[in-house]
Write an enzyme that holds these catalytic residues in place. Structure first.
Site, PDB file in Angstrom:
ATOM      1  CE  LYS A 169       4.312  -4.613  -9.545  1.00  0.00           C
ATOM      2  NZ  LYS A 169       2.936  -4.309  -9.133  1.00  0.00           N
TER       3      LYS A 169
HETATM    4  C1  E4P Z   1       0.729  -6.830  -9.081  1.00  0.00           C
HETATM    5  O1  E4P Z   1       1.942  -6.770  -9.224  1.00  0.00           O
HETATM    6  C2  E4P Z   1      -0.202  -6.176 -10.008  1.00  0.00           C
HETATM    7  O2  E4P Z   1       0.039  -4.806 -10.056  1.00  0.00           O
HETATM    8  C3  E4P Z   1      -1.624  -6.473  -9.593  1.00  0.00           C
HETATM    9  O3  E4P Z   1      -1.735  -7.857  -9.337  1.00  0.00           O
HETATM   10  C4  E4P Z   1      -2.648  -6.026 -10.627  1.00  0.00           C
HETATM   11  O4  E4P Z   1      -3.907  -6.499 -10.235  1.00  0.00           O
HETATM   12  P1  E4P Z   1      -5.272  -6.001 -10.898  1.00  0.00           P
HETATM   13  O5  E4P Z   1      -5.317  -6.486 -12.309  1.00  0.00           O
HETATM   14  O6  E4P Z   1      -6.354  -6.625 -10.052  1.00  0.00           O
HETATM   15  O7  E4P Z   1      -5.269  -4.501 -10.807  1.00  0.00           O
END
Ligand code: E4P
Length: 248
Positions: free
Chosen positions: A84
């Site tokens: 990521k």
């Molecule tokens: C997934 O890849 C993201 O990091 C995650 O869905 C972020 O979620 P949040 O906005 O609830 O922290």
């Protein structure tokens, strides 16, 4: 639409995997903190072993060279890992560099506690990563433009954050729908992961918007699975069955 689990908690992953609900997992530093873990490599490897499918692990550098170095290291942890990268200018530079890189197949899976116990043997794993390269999940996406730029820079996945856009009064799901439309128009094969989902309706709306994948927190997944009429119906069936047993 595929479902990924948005967590670093192993017990949640085991449970969702046992139900056959998930084909991947997304993690991030906040989810690691919530899971009370700082051994990112060990946790990621264990998740890879549990799910044996696409597992996203996030870099923490903010400069392109640092992100590239981290991505090259993370990519050796498992053939299932997806790196990521935040969608910032340095992140785009890193994506362009990473998409030219090959995984160091000699180091792949070395030192893994589950080495030799996966469905994928090491030779197959090496062949797979040699054909994929380092797969990128472009994260922290809040606009169709960011998604388009990340796809052009070589990302295999883009993650628009629906809930965080909703939080500031914007329409997060519209951003997902717009990205899907743009990718369809131009035949871009980068997959759209609908992320930052907060409630069961977000899953349905992601599917209707054409997202390839929805990454869902465990509590939202369980809420989406349960229905009061299912529980009432089961209770009634079992009560009637008991009556038959008592009558006979
Ligand atoms: C997934 O890849 C993201 O990091 C995650 O869905 C972020 O979620 P949040 O906005 O609830 O922290």
């Amino acid at each position: 639409m595929e479902i990924f689990l948005d967590t670093a908690r192993l017990e949640e992953i085991r449970e969702a995997a046992a139900m056959g609900l998930i084909t991947g997992v997304t993690t991030n530093p906040t989810l690691m903190m919530k899971a009370g873990r700082k051994d990112y490599r060990e946790v990621t490897r264990e998740i890879c072993y549990l799910v044996q499918d696409r597992i996203s692990a996030e870099v923490t550098s903010t400069d392109a060279e640092g992100m590239l170095a981290e991505a090259k290291e993370i990519a050796t942890w498992s053939p299932h890992v997806v790196v990521k990268i935040p969608t910032i200018p340095e992140g785009l530079k890193a994506m362009s560099l990473i998409s030219q890189e090959e995984v160091d197949t000699e180091r792949l899976c070395q030192g893994c506690p589950w080495f030799g116990q996966c469905n994928t043997d090491i030779d197959t794993a090496r062949d797979l990563v040699a054909s994929w390269g380092i797969r990128i999940n472009a994260t922290l996406i809040f606009s169709p433009n960011q998604a388009l730029f990340a796809a052009n820079a070589g990302a295999s996945f883009v993650s628009p954050f629906v809930g965080r856009l909703d939080d500031i009064g914007e329409d997060g799901m519209q951003v997902v729908a717009d990205i899907v439309k743009i990718f369809d128009t131009y035949g871009i094969d980068t997959q759209v992961i609908s992320a930052s989902l907060r409630h069961p309706l977000h899953i349905t709306q992601s599917a209707l918007a054409g997202a390839d994948i929805a990454t869902v927190p465990y509590d939202v997944l369980m809420k989406a699975l349960r229905h009061p009429l299912t529980d009432i119906g089961l209770e009634r069936f079992l009560a009637d069955w008991k009556k038959i047993a008592e009558e006979s």
